[in-house]
Design an enzyme around this catalytic site. Structure first.
Site, PDB file in Angstrom:
ATOM      1  N   ASP A  77     -75.297  57.063  29.159  1.00  0.00           N
ATOM      2  CA  ASP A  77     -74.001  57.677  28.894  1.00  0.00           C
ATOM      3  C   ASP A  77     -72.892  57.061  29.744  1.00  0.00           C
ATOM      4  O   ASP A  77     -73.137  56.564  30.850  1.00  0.00           O
ATOM      5  CB  ASP A  77     -74.052  59.176  29.201  1.00  0.00           C
ATOM      6  CG  ASP A  77     -74.799  59.974  28.157  1.00  0.00           C
ATOM      7  OD1 ASP A  77     -75.378  59.363  27.238  1.00  0.00           O
ATOM      8  OD2 ASP A  77     -74.822  61.217  28.268  1.00  0.00           O
ATOM      9  N   HIS A 119     -77.246  56.899  33.184  1.00  0.00           N
ATOM     10  CA  HIS A 119     -75.822  56.609  33.063  1.00  0.00           C
ATOM     11  C   HIS A 119     -75.540  55.175  33.497  1.00  0.00           C
ATOM     12  O   HIS A 119     -75.963  54.777  34.593  1.00  0.00           O
ATOM     13  CB  HIS A 119     -74.986  57.559  33.927  1.00  0.00           C
ATOM     14  CG  HIS A 119     -75.068  58.986  33.498  1.00  0.00           C
ATOM     15  ND1 HIS A 119     -76.152  59.792  33.813  1.00  0.00           N
ATOM     16  CD2 HIS A 119     -74.216  59.760  32.759  1.00  0.00           C
ATOM     17  CE1 HIS A 119     -75.958  61.009  33.300  1.00  0.00           C
ATOM     18  NE2 HIS A 119     -74.790  61.002  32.657  1.00  0.00           N
TER      19      HIS A 119
END
Length: 208
Positions: A33, A172
Site C-alpha cells: 500500500d 507498505h
C-alpha cells in the site's frame, strides 16, 4: 491480534469486501500500500524479482501522478495494481461524494478495478457505492511494518503467526516502513515459500 487480523465482526460489516481468498493449494497474496515512491518501490520490485514473486500494489493516485515511471515499472515487471484513492483519504472523515470523487480522480491514473480503502476505514454506505464499480479488497493480515514501535523481527513474526491459506497480506512501499521492510520482507517471503505457500497476485478478483 485485533490489528493484525481483522476480527469477524469487522468483516461482517463489509459483506462485499474480500478479506481472505483461499485456494485448493496453499496460497497467500502479498500486497503493498501507499506507493509508488522512489525511496521504496524500486527496492521492493527488485526483492520480488529475486524471489520470482508477483504482488499487488494498491497505489495512491497522487504518487502515480508524481512518479508515473514507477507505475509503468510495476506493470512492466508483471505485477497487479489497485486504487488506493487519490489523496490517501480516510472514508470516515469525508462525505461519500468527496470520497467517490477522490477515487474517480485516482482512476484517471490507475487502471484497475481493485480498490482498497486507506487504513481500512470506509463508511458502510461508501463501501456499498464503491462495490458497484470495484472489487473491494481488505486484508486478512496487516504486518504493521509502518509502526515505529515494532522491530523488523516483530513484523516478521506477525507474518509467521497470522498467515493462513488465502491470507491477503499488507506491507507498505513507504518511507515509514522501509526500516523494518528491508529485513522483514525477504525473510517473510523465504518463510512463506518454505512453508509451501504459493505467492500470487489478486488478478482473479478484478471486476470488469
Amino acid at each position: 491480534m485485533l490489528i493484525e487480523r481483522p476480527p469477524l465482526l469487522y468483516r461482517l460489516f463489509y459483506p462485499d469486501a474480500v478479506f481472505l481468498a483461499p485456494g485448493e493449494k496453499k496460497v497467500a497474496y502479498l500486497t503493498f500500500d501507499d506507493g509508488p515512491i522512489p525511496e521504496a518501490t524500486p527496492w521492493v520490485l527488485d526483492v520480488l524479482d529475486s524471489y520470482r514473486v508477483k504482488a499487488t500494489f494498491f497505489m495512491v493516485g497522487d504518487n502515480v501522478r508524481k512518479y508515473p515511471y514507477l507505475y509503468e515499472e510495476v506493470i512492466k515487471r508483471g505485477h497487479k495494481v489497485g486504487n488506493h484513492t487519490m489523496h490517501h483519504l480516510q472514508g470516515l472523515k469525508v462525505t461519500t461524494e468527496e470520497y467517490l470523487s477522490d477515487i474517480a480522480i485516482a482512476a484517471d491514473y490507475i487502471k484497475s478495478r481493485l480498490f482498497r480503502p486507506p487504513h481500512g476505514f470506509i463508511g458502510l454506505s461508501q463501501a456499498k457505492r464503491v462495490a458497484r464499480d470495484y472489487r473491494l479488497v481488505m486484508y486478512d493480515l496487516i504486518t504493521r511494518d509502518y509502526s515505529r514501535r515494532l522491530t523488523s523481527q516483530e513484523v516478521f513474526e506477525n507474518v509467521r503467526k497470522y498467515t493462513r491459506n488465502g491470507s491477503i497480506i499488507v506491507f507498505h512501499d513507504s518511507i515509514k516502513s522501509m526500516p523494518r521492510l528491508k529485513d522483514a520482507l525477504p525473510r517473510s517471503i523465504e518463510w512463506l515459500q518454505s512453508q509451501g505457500y504459493e505467492l500470487a497476485m489478486l488478478d482473479k478478483l478484478e471486476k470488469y
